[in-house]
Design a protein around this motif. Structure first.
Motif, PDB file in Angstrom:
ATOM      1  N   ASN A 204       0.844  -1.191   0.000  1.00  0.00           N
ATOM      2  CA  ASN A 204       0.000   0.000   0.000  1.00  0.00           C
ATOM      3  C   ASN A 204       0.880   1.242   0.000  1.00  0.00           C
ATOM      4  O   ASN A 204       1.439   1.624   1.029  1.00  0.00           O
ATOM      5  N   CYS A 205       0.983   1.878  -1.168  1.00  0.00           N
ATOM      6  CA  CYS A 205       1.823   3.071  -1.340  1.00  0.00           C
ATOM      7  C   CYS A 205       0.974   4.243  -1.813  1.00  0.00           C
ATOM      8  O   CYS A 205       1.391   5.033  -2.661  1.00  0.00           O
ATOM      9  N   ALA A 206      -0.232   4.342  -1.268  1.00  0.00           N
ATOM     10  CA  ALA A 206      -1.220   5.301  -1.756  1.00  0.00           C
ATOM     11  C   ALA A 206      -1.090   6.684  -1.138  1.00  0.00           C
ATOM     12  O   ALA A 206      -1.964   7.529  -1.338  1.00  0.00           O
ATOM     13  N   GLY A 207      -0.031   6.945  -0.405  1.00  0.00           N
ATOM     14  CA  GLY A 207       0.209   8.287   0.117  1.00  0.00           C
ATOM     15  C   GLY A 207      -0.910   8.751   1.030  1.00  0.00           C
ATOM     16  O   GLY A 207      -1.317   8.036   1.955  1.00  0.00           O
ATOM     17  N   PRO A 208      -1.459   9.944   0.793  1.00  0.00           N
ATOM     18  CA  PRO A 208      -2.525  10.455   1.657  1.00  0.00           C
ATOM     19  C   PRO A 208      -3.777   9.589   1.674  1.00  0.00           C
ATOM     20  O   PRO A 208      -4.616   9.726   2.561  1.00  0.00           O
ATOM     21  N   TRP A 209      -3.911   8.698   0.682  1.00  0.00           N
ATOM     22  CA  TRP A 209      -5.077   7.824   0.587  1.00  0.00           C
ATOM     23  C   TRP A 209      -4.793   6.429   1.160  1.00  0.00           C
ATOM     24  O   TRP A 209      -5.610   5.527   1.037  1.00  0.00           O
ATOM     25  N   ALA A 210      -3.627   6.243   1.780  1.00  0.00           N
ATOM     26  CA  ALA A 210      -3.238   4.922   2.282  1.00  0.00           C
ATOM     27  C   ALA A 210      -4.220   4.398   3.320  1.00  0.00           C
ATOM     28  O   ALA A 210      -4.470   3.191   3.400  1.00  0.00           O
ATOM     29  N   GLY A 211      -4.791   5.278   4.127  1.00  0.00           N
ATOM     30  CA  GLY A 211      -5.765   4.846   5.124  1.00  0.00           C
ATOM     31  C   GLY A 211      -7.005   4.249   4.491  1.00  0.00           C
ATOM     32  O   GLY A 211      -7.559   3.251   4.981  1.00  0.00           O
ATOM     33  N   GLN A 212      -7.458   4.842   3.375  1.00  0.00           N
ATOM     34  CA  GLN A 212      -8.625   4.323   2.670  1.00  0.00           C
ATOM     35  C   GLN A 212      -8.346   2.942   2.093  1.00  0.00           C
ATOM     36  O   GLN A 212      -9.207   2.048   2.129  1.00  0.00           O
ATOM     37  N   VAL A 225      -1.960  11.623   8.169  1.00  0.00           N
ATOM     38  CA  VAL A 225      -2.351  13.013   8.391  1.00  0.00           C
ATOM     39  C   VAL A 225      -1.938  13.832   7.179  1.00  0.00           C
ATOM     40  O   VAL A 225      -0.746  13.939   6.866  1.00  0.00           O
ATOM     41  N   ALA A 226      -2.923  14.396   6.500  1.00  0.00           N
ATOM     42  CA  ALA A 226      -2.642  15.180   5.291  1.00  0.00           C
ATOM     43  C   ALA A 226      -2.207  16.588   5.675  1.00  0.00           C
ATOM     44  O   ALA A 226      -2.973  17.339   6.277  1.00  0.00           O
ATOM     45  N   GLY A 227      -0.973  16.936   5.344  1.00  0.00           N
ATOM     46  CA  GLY A 227      -0.477  18.287   5.579  1.00  0.00           C
ATOM     47  C   GLY A 227      -0.476  19.044   4.265  1.00  0.00           C
ATOM     48  O   GLY A 227       0.366  18.810   3.401  1.00  0.00           O
ATOM     49  N   ARG A 228      -1.432  19.948   4.097  1.00  0.00           N
ATOM     50  CA  ARG A 228      -1.566  20.671   2.819  1.00  0.00           C
ATOM     51  C   ARG A 228      -0.557  21.816   2.721  1.00  0.00           C
ATOM     52  O   ARG A 228      -0.379  22.591   3.665  1.00  0.00           O
ATOM     53  N   GLY A 229       0.064  21.911   1.564  1.00  0.00           N
ATOM     54  CA  GLY A 229       0.963  23.036   1.302  1.00  0.00           C
ATOM     55  C   GLY A 229       0.670  23.639  -0.048  1.00  0.00           C
ATOM     56  O   GLY A 229       0.392  22.922  -1.013  1.00  0.00           O
ATOM     57  N   ILE A 230       0.689  24.978  -0.142  1.00  0.00           N
ATOM     58  CA  ILE A 230       0.514  25.610  -1.445  1.00  0.00           C
ATOM     59  C   ILE A 230       1.855  26.095  -1.963  1.00  0.00           C
ATOM     60  O   ILE A 230       2.774  26.397  -1.192  1.00  0.00           O
ATOM     61  N   SER A 272      -8.452  17.335   6.249  1.00  0.00           N
ATOM     62  CA  SER A 272      -9.057  16.022   6.481  1.00  0.00           C
ATOM     63  C   SER A 272      -9.275  15.236   5.195  1.00  0.00           C
ATOM     64  O   SER A 272      -9.381  14.010   5.219  1.00  0.00           O
ATOM     65  N   ASP A 273      -9.316  15.908   4.037  1.00  0.00           N
ATOM     66  CA  ASP A 273      -9.634  15.243   2.773  1.00  0.00           C
ATOM     67  C   ASP A 273      -8.579  15.573   1.726  1.00  0.00           C
ATOM     68  O   ASP A 273      -8.531  16.691   1.212  1.00  0.00           O
ATOM     69  N   PRO A 274      -7.719  14.608   1.369  1.00  0.00           N
ATOM     70  CA  PRO A 274      -6.664  14.887   0.385  1.00  0.00           C
ATOM     71  C   PRO A 274      -7.182  15.107  -1.022  1.00  0.00           C
ATOM     72  O   PRO A 274      -6.417  15.512  -1.906  1.00  0.00           O
ATOM     73  N   ASP A 275      -8.468  14.838  -1.272  1.00  0.00           N
ATOM     74  CA  ASP A 275      -9.041  15.098  -2.593  1.00  0.00           C
ATOM     75  C   ASP A 275      -9.548  16.523  -2.737  1.00  0.00           C
ATOM     76  O   ASP A 275      -9.933  16.935  -3.840  1.00  0.00           O
TER      77      ASP A 275
END
Length: 525
Positions: A204-212, A225-230, A272-275
């Protein structure tokens, strides 16, 4: 339902997943990678382009610093064509604590990160646009890296050793027999076909979606934990060296020259949502202010595009769940046999693009331990296709390449010097690809006009080459413009407003693209 049989299914087509499927293939395993969209479309394609020297973490995360320093040297050797040797400076700006540079140098010595203090005069000589009031400057081995070129290189290497790489294949279920994973079920989003892949192991190498993904196998919650950066790309290379503020890692403390642009970054906000990753205007202003602090006059450059990405951080119990800035950037491998009583599945998270090869080595070693096998890792020694000459990327390379064919092969994208033959070859090799898919491989529409001139040309060529009929070509163009707009609206000020107005006149006025014949069902992928 189509059926495949393999040893290992790798889920996730970012840098980690591609590193893993390559490693698996080189160790002699039958391997299949599945990715729900295109390669490098998630976190890997949404970063600031930095090849870490390790300097950023010598104080805050020493283990990550050492890993970055070692992998930096390996990537320059095995994947030179994706790396530019820009070098890097850590500079103390007016108002910064000059003593932090001493902590930095001590941390670099302990972690094995090459770092040398140079005179302020030398730093200003080499980068004259730096703030003239800088107090100290330390040179490191930073570089820039093309994330999409990196993952496609790894993909080609994996496929040359027998692996299969399936893009636009969304995982719908993970089956298990008793306490062992037995199969992965996918939906081919473009072909409309369901596929069952029987396997003995899932990585499982799904990154931010690995939990799903872990939840699909019935595993307990994996706290990613998704850490968003712009980040914001400016319209030219304001600097030719990576510029870092010599402070404890914070927002907007790095400027990276990548291809023909410069990228300022980044924030670090828990999401909370990487999408769904917003690009708030106040954070855009924060990044522009940060650039101005390092490079006086930074704001006079034109902002081309803004985007946000999500770091796949594994929950760190030492810090609060919302404090993504201070979570470790180190990698973590979760063994579900120990944790959930589920054999045949491992999850990996954390890490950096710079350490993608090492992350793959770690999870493959863990798989070997669970299987009772000891197949050696070869990825640090075997050069990836396209880098056999060990020649590092240079910003002038496409200009040099165009010298030979400039009279015979028309330029489709002037900003990125993408020729017609490059586009035609890619169209025929991937007839179901969208213009966005080709953008990630060819850099179509990534320059100052953001596709204003080249996008329509590309759609026309797809039609003339009979890869798409007129209606589908229009659908591809509309989808491309829609995706470009996401990164344009947050930076509509100054010169960018004029460029956007010109592009609008071309597409909405001259071409009337919204009213051209297009597919009844809008092209979405």
């Amino acid at each position: 339902m189509k059926r495949l049989e393999t040893d290992v299914v790798v889920i996730g087509g970012g840098s980690t997943g591609l590193g893993v499927v390559r490693d698996a293939a080189l160790r002699g395993y039958r391997a299949v990678l599945v990715e729900r969209v295109d390669l490098g479309q998630g976190t890997t394609g949404r970063f600031h382009g930095l090849l870490h020297s390790g300097g950023r973490y010598v104080v805050s995360d020493p283990q990550s610093a050492t890993e970055c320093a070692e992998e930096n040297a390996i990537l320059r050797r095995i994947q030179a064509s994706a790396v530019e040797d820009t070098g890097g400076f850590f500079v103390t700006l007016p108002g910064d604590d000059p003593s932090y540079a001493d902590q930095f140098l001590a941390g670099a010595a302990k972690t094995g990160v090459p770092a040398t203090e140079i005179s302020v005069a030398e730093a200003l000589r080499r980068e004259p646009r730096l703030h003239p009031g800088i107090q100290r400057a330390i040179e490191v081995a930073d570089g820039s890296v093309d994330g999409w070129q990196l993952v496609w290189g790894a993909a080609r290497s994996a496929m040359s050793h027998g692996a299969k790489v399936l893009t636009y294949h969304r995982v719908t279920r993970i089956e298990r027999e008793g306490g062992r994973v037995s199969a992965v079920l996918c939906r081919d989003e473009k072909g409309g076909e369901d596929i069952r892949i029987e396997c003995s192991f899932v990585l499982n190498c799904a990154g931010p979606w690995a939990g799903q993904i872990a939840a699909m196998a019935g595993a307990r919650e994996v706290e990613v934990v998704a850490g968003r950066g712009i980040m914001i790309a400016m319209n030219h290379r304001i600097v030719n060296t990576v510029i870092n503020r010599c402070v404890y890692p914070t927002d907007g403390d790095i400027l990276v020259p990548v291809h023909t642009v410069s990228i300022i970054g980044t924030t670090d906000i828990h999401e909370s949502d990487p999408d769904h990753l917003p690009i708030p205007r106040d954070e855009v202003q924060q990044m522009l202010d940060a650039g101005e602090a390092m490079i006086p006059g930074f704001r006079t450059a034109r902002a081309l595009h803004a985007w946000s990405g999500s770091r796949p951080l594994i929950k760190d119990d030492r810090v609060a769940a919302h404090d993504t800035r201070n979570m470790s950037r180190g990698m973590a491998v979760i063994d579900h046999s120990e944790r959930d009583g589920l054999t045949g599945m491992l999850t990996i998270g954390g890490g950096k693009l710079t350490t993608y090869r090492l992350m793959a080595e770690h999870i493959m070693d863990a798989m070997g331990d669970q299987l009772g096998e000891n197949r050696p890792c070869r990825t640090a020694d075997e050069v990836i296709p396209g880098s056999e000459d060990r020649r590092l990327y240079a910003v002038t390379h496409r200009l040099e390449e165009r010298e030979a064919d400039r009279l015979d092969d028309p330029i489709v994208c002037e900003c990125e010097l993408m020729s017609r033959s490059m586009l035609v070859d890619a169209l025929h090799a991937q007839p179901n690809a969208t213009l966005d898919d080709l953008r990630r491989q060819l850099r179509l529409g990534m320059g100052p006009c953001q596709g204003g001139f080249c996008a329509a040309r590309a759609a026309g060529i797809a039609c003339s080459e009979q890869v798409a009929d007129a209606e589908r070509a229009t659908g591809l163009l509309r989808l491309f413009l829609k995706h470009r707009w996401i990164g344009l609206w947050p930076i509509l000020y100054g010169p960018q407003v004029r460029q956007t107005a010109l592009d609008h006149w071309i597409f909405a006025g001259t071409l009337d693209v919204e009213h051209l014949p297009h597919p009844e069902q809008e092209v979405v992928r």
